[in-house]
Design a protein around this motif. Structure first.
Motif, mmCIF file in Angstrom:
data_model
loop_
_atom_site.group_PDB
_atom_site.id
_atom_site.type_symbol
_atom_site.label_atom_id
_atom_site.label_comp_id
_atom_site.label_asym_id
_atom_site.label_seq_id
_atom_site.Cartn_x
_atom_site.Cartn_y
_atom_site.Cartn_z
ATOM 1 N N ASP A 75 -0.618 2.738 -4.384
ATOM 2 C CA ASP A 75 -0.838 1.423 -3.733
ATOM 3 C C ASP A 75 -0.220 0.299 -4.843
ATOM 4 O O ASP A 75 -0.283 0.945 -6.497
ATOM 5 C CB ASP A 75 -2.412 0.947 -3.891
ATOM 6 N N SER A 97 -10.008 -4.082 -3.359
ATOM 7 C CA SER A 97 -9.598 -4.866 -1.683
ATOM 8 C C SER A 97 -7.990 -4.391 -1.221
ATOM 9 O O SER A 97 -7.476 -4.722 -1.609
ATOM 10 C CB SER A 97 -9.022 -5.981 -2.695
ATOM 11 N N PRO A 98 -7.996 -3.402 -0.934
ATOM 12 C CA PRO A 98 -7.493 -2.714 -0.070
ATOM 13 C C PRO A 98 -7.052 -4.047 1.107
ATOM 14 O O PRO A 98 -5.371 -3.552 1.556
ATOM 15 C CB PRO A 98 -7.815 -1.136 0.856
ATOM 16 N N ASP A 99 -7.571 -4.639 1.319
ATOM 17 C CA ASP A 99 -7.312 -5.011 2.928
ATOM 18 C C ASP A 99 -6.753 -6.214 2.161
ATOM 19 O O ASP A 99 -6.174 -7.487 2.866
ATOM 20 C CB ASP A 99 -8.159 -5.738 3.953
ATOM 21 N N ASP A 100 -6.608 -6.429 1.078
ATOM 22 C CA ASP A 100 -6.120 -7.990 0.881
ATOM 23 C C ASP A 100 -7.028 -9.316 0.808
ATOM 24 O O ASP A 100 -6.232 -10.379 0.913
ATOM 25 C CB ASP A 100 -4.520 -8.029 0.913
ATOM 26 N N ASP A 101 -7.546 -8.756 0.527
ATOM 27 C CA ASP A 101 -9.008 -10.353 1.112
ATOM 28 C C ASP A 101 -10.035 -10.565 -0.509
ATOM 29 O O ASP A 101 -10.783 -10.997 0.223
ATOM 30 C CB ASP A 101 -9.666 -10.077 1.982
ATOM 31 N N ARG A 117 1.501 -1.494 -0.482
ATOM 32 C CA ARG A 117 0.287 -0.019 0.072
ATOM 33 C C ARG A 117 0.745 0.774 0.047
ATOM 34 O O ARG A 117 1.945 1.578 0.710
ATOM 35 C CB ARG A 117 -0.553 0.046 2.017
#
Length: 458
Positions: free
Chosen positions: A188, A296-300, A180
């Motif tokens: 990012d 997907s900012p939380d890589d989920d 990020r």
């Protein structure tokens, strides 16, 4: 979507494999340990670089540190690569460099820091220099065996691992990184970027955001539909497809989906780690799940997709199109966790509502049960003569990596052995089928292999 000579040639190449593969489907059942002698025993290379069968030879055409025509130098960590027809016996090679922010001393600017501010790029480090990941482009003359030009074509990205060629003459280069913005990074990461093969210099680094932000590995495009298929290098990865709003114009957006099984009895795990979900040669009907929040900012993204029913794969790696179907590696798949090769055959109505009645299908084509058969398959390519070639990338202190061939019946054979302590990567063929190009990852070298392709005694 307009298809040029490159895509037509590529389709003929793929057709050769597809037709043979279809005839060998029944033979591939239960052939997880099937081996072939291939082209015969490998001959020891006096130069200590690459052992090959009788009749084959290689030449090194580009190496880490070589001066390029733009005044920069060839970066290290040569990974995925694609070949493009320029006409007149000339081939463009677009080559990834899997470099992280701290690898600046092995990047293109290491000997030319004063020039680091010139030209286009995606992101700079804390020192103001472009991040070293990206691509270089080579123009190679098949007749003379010489590189006519090489230059930096994309910069400012992180860990450009694999990618894929497009039918419209560009390379999709994929970031295997989800860093990020912050801590020295301005933007990012975790995107796919497009590099036209004929670009004379650095291209504007525009992330194709609708293709999703995740730990990308590779990409492949169906020339009939323009749909892009994407792999993800995670132990619990998904297999994705991107439905573009306008085929051939990916930057205009589209919809990202993940593959799931139609049959609920198969569950949502293809890895065969604890139980056999798919046997070798077994087919399963597929459906596709819409994904949201694909930035997907939380890589989920993969976790949310799996919770919705999408199938888990064991580290999706290289993917390549054969006429009408796709082959992709799952590096740690199978009970032995040594490799699987999956085959996906799209629906006649792929990407349309009618595909529910005639779905695409997924097959476990090969599963390795022994390191001597296939050991951590990574990049993959369909050869003009109808075989797959897989680059190994072992995860041991001392590696013994090979290029493995796979026949249409699923029989595996050693084609080449890399004698240095690194991985082979980026295998691809010239459009005329005469030459395989492959990289030695680090110290980076690009090799051109010629020989009696298709005269297969084994």
């Amino acid at each position: 979507m307009r298809l040029g000579r490159r895509s037509f040639t590529f389709g003929l190449t793929s057709l050769a494999f597809s037709g043979l593969a279809l005839s060998g489907c029944a033979a591939s059942r239960g052939s997880a340990t099937a081996l072939s002698e291939g082209y015969g025993p490998l001959r020891e290379d006096p130069a200590g670089l690459l052992d090959l069968p009788p009749g084959f030879s290689y030449r090194v055409i580009s190496s880490f540190g070589d001066p390029m025509d733009d005044g920069l130098r060839v970066p290290d960590r040569c990974d995925g690569m694609g070949a493009f027809d320029l006409g007149g016996g000339k081939v463009a090679l677009v080559r990834n460099h899997e470099l992280k922010p701290h690898h600046g001393d092995t990047g293109a600017f290491a000997d030319a820091i004063a020039r680091a501010g010139e030209g286009a790029g995606y992101d700079r480090g804390a020192d103001g220099v472009w991040l070293p990941g990206g691509t270089t482009t080579l123009v190679y003359d098949l007749a003379s065996g010489r590189v006519e030009r090489q230059h930096l074509s994309l910069v400012g990205t992180i860990r450009n691992c694999a990618g894929g060629v497009t039918p419209w003459g560009s390379w999709l280069t994929c970031e295997e990184d989800v860093s990020r913005a912050g801590d020295g990074l301005g933007r990012d990461h975790g995107w796919v970027f497009e590099v036209p093969a004929t670009a004379p210099g650095r291209v504007d680094a525009v992330p194709l955001r609708d293709l999703g932000r995740f730990n990308h590995e590779a990409a492949a495009v169906d020339p009939r539909t323009g749909i892009v298929y994407l792999t993800e290098d995670r132990d619990d990865s998904l297999f994705y497809r991107f439905l573009p709003l306008v085929p051939g114009q990916l930057a205009r957006g589209g919809k990202l989906q993940a593959l799931a099984f139609v049959d609920p009895a198969l569950g949502s795990d293809s890895r065969n780690w604890s139980e056999v979900v798919l046997g070798v040669g077994q087919w399963a009907d597929a459906r596709w799940i819409d994904l949201d929040g694909t930035d997907s900012p939380d890589d989920d993204l993969r976790k949310r997709g799996n919770a919705a029913g999408a199938v888990r794969f064991a580290r999706g790696e290289g993917i390549h199109y054969g006429d009408g179907e796709f082959y992709f590696c799952c590096t740690s798949g199978g009970a032995a966790k040594l490799s699987q090769i999956m085959r996906y055959r799209p629906s006649t109505f792929e990407g349309r509502a009618e595909e529910r009645e005639a779905p695409g299908r997924l097959q476990l084509f090969v599963e390795s049960t022994d390191g001597a058969m296939l050991n951590f398959g990574d990049n993959i390519v369909v050869a003009p003569h109808g075989h797959l070639y897989v680059c190994e990338d072992q995860y041991t202190a001392i590696v013994d990596n090979h290029l493995r061939g796979v026949t249409p019946e699923g029989r595996v054979y050693p084609f080449a052995r890399l004698r240095v302590q690194t991985e082979p990567a980026g295998a691809c063929f010239s459009p005329d089928g005469s030459t395989m190009f492959v990289n030695a990852y680090s110290p980076g070298k690009t090799l051109a292999i010629t020989g009696p392709w298709g005269r297969f005694p084994g």
